[in-house]
Design a protein around this motif. Structure first.
Motif, PDB file in Angstrom:
ATOM      1  N   ARG A 163       0.863  -1.215   0.036  1.00  0.00           N
ATOM      2  CA  ARG A 163       0.049   0.141  -0.109  1.00  0.00           C
ATOM      3  C   ARG A 163       0.984   1.150  -0.055  1.00  0.00           C
ATOM      4  O   ARG A 163       2.099   0.869   0.476  1.00  0.00           O
TER       5      ARG A 163
ATOM      6  N   ARG B 197       1.996  -4.753   4.029  1.00  0.00           N
ATOM      7  CA  ARG B 197       1.377  -5.260   4.904  1.00  0.00           C
ATOM      8  C   ARG B 197       1.653  -6.842   5.088  1.00  0.00           C
ATOM      9  O   ARG B 197       1.351  -7.440   4.299  1.00  0.00           O
TER      10      ARG B 197
ATOM     11  N   GLN C 176       1.617 -10.479   5.985  1.00  0.00           N
ATOM     12  CA  GLN C 176       0.468 -11.379   6.410  1.00  0.00           C
ATOM     13  C   GLN C 176       1.407 -12.801   6.430  1.00  0.00           C
ATOM     14  O   GLN C 176       2.249 -13.174   5.989  1.00  0.00           O
TER      15      GLN C 176
ATOM     16  N   ASN D  36       1.485  -4.687  11.697  1.00  0.00           N
ATOM     17  CA  ASN D  36       2.182  -5.753  10.677  1.00  0.00           C
ATOM     18  C   ASN D  36       2.589  -4.879   9.249  1.00  0.00           C
ATOM     19  O   ASN D  36       2.765  -5.523   8.479  1.00  0.00           O
ATOM     20  N   GLU D  37       2.640  -3.733   9.525  1.00  0.00           N
ATOM     21  CA  GLU D  37       3.147  -3.005   8.197  1.00  0.00           C
ATOM     22  C   GLU D  37       4.613  -2.513   8.649  1.00  0.00           C
ATOM     23  O   GLU D  37       5.078  -2.123   9.683  1.00  0.00           O
TER      24      GLU D  37
END
Length: 188
Positions: A46, A98, A100, A154-155
């Motif tokens: 992002r 991000r 995951q 988590n970014e």
């Protein structure tokens, strides 16, 4: 400009000024990012757009991070330099991954996908006549900067892409010999 010309000749352009890319240029640059290689179709990237007065606010965040890293105030010269970092270009694109949990896509591959998106944006910017360069540095990895930009736990920031109008024509891309970097492997 055709794709191969842009891919073969793209160089970073470090001295940038107003204006920022137009809306049409931005859309072409942003759409290029969305075609990055992406194992598992996670779309782990992002991007935040920082321009106008927000660049000064980013400078203040960078200053807080730098002072925390130094355990105290910076010298006047370091302070001014840090506050001015976001003013190097009229538009800064903050590239964020991000992260995951995924059984087949390790976190490193997610960062690599974001890097691929950044490279695609840099090449599209070059094709559009927009000056651009990618920067990171210690402040990109500072928790103070992550918090100041509103990143989730988590970014991670993978870079700052500075975009604007080149103050001078781009330099000539170096003519590298392909054979210096590619070799046939025979399996032995």
């Amino acid at each position: 400009m055709d794709a191969l010309t842009a891919l073969h000749n793209r160089v970073s352009t470090g001295v940038l000024t107003e204006p920022a890319p137009s809306e049409q240029q931005r859309q072409n640059i942003f759409r290029a990012a969305l075609r990055a290689a992406d194992h598992g179709c996670l779309r782990p990237w992002r991007f935040l757009l920082v321009e106008g007065e927000a660049r000064n606010r980013l400078g203040e965040i960078l200053l807080r991070a730098a002072e925390q890293a130094e355990d105290g105030p910076l010298s006047d010269a370091q302070r001014e330099r840090t506050l001015a970092m976001p003013l190097r270009a009229p538009l800064i694109i903050v590239a964020i991954t991000r992260l995951q949990d995924h059984p087949k896509v390790p976190r490193l591959e997610q960062h690599m996908s974001t890097a691929g998106a950044v490279q695609a944006m840099l090449t599209a910017a070059y094709a559009e006549g927009v000056g651009a360069y990618w920067r990171t540095g210690a402040l990109a990895y500072s928790p103070v900067v992550a918090e100041g930009l509103g990143l989730a736990k988590n970014e991670r920031i993978d870079g700052f892409i500075y975009c604007g109008t080149p103050q001078k024509p781009p330099r000539q891309a170096p003519d590298l010999a392909v054979a210096d970097y590619f070799a046939q492997w025979s399996g032995q």
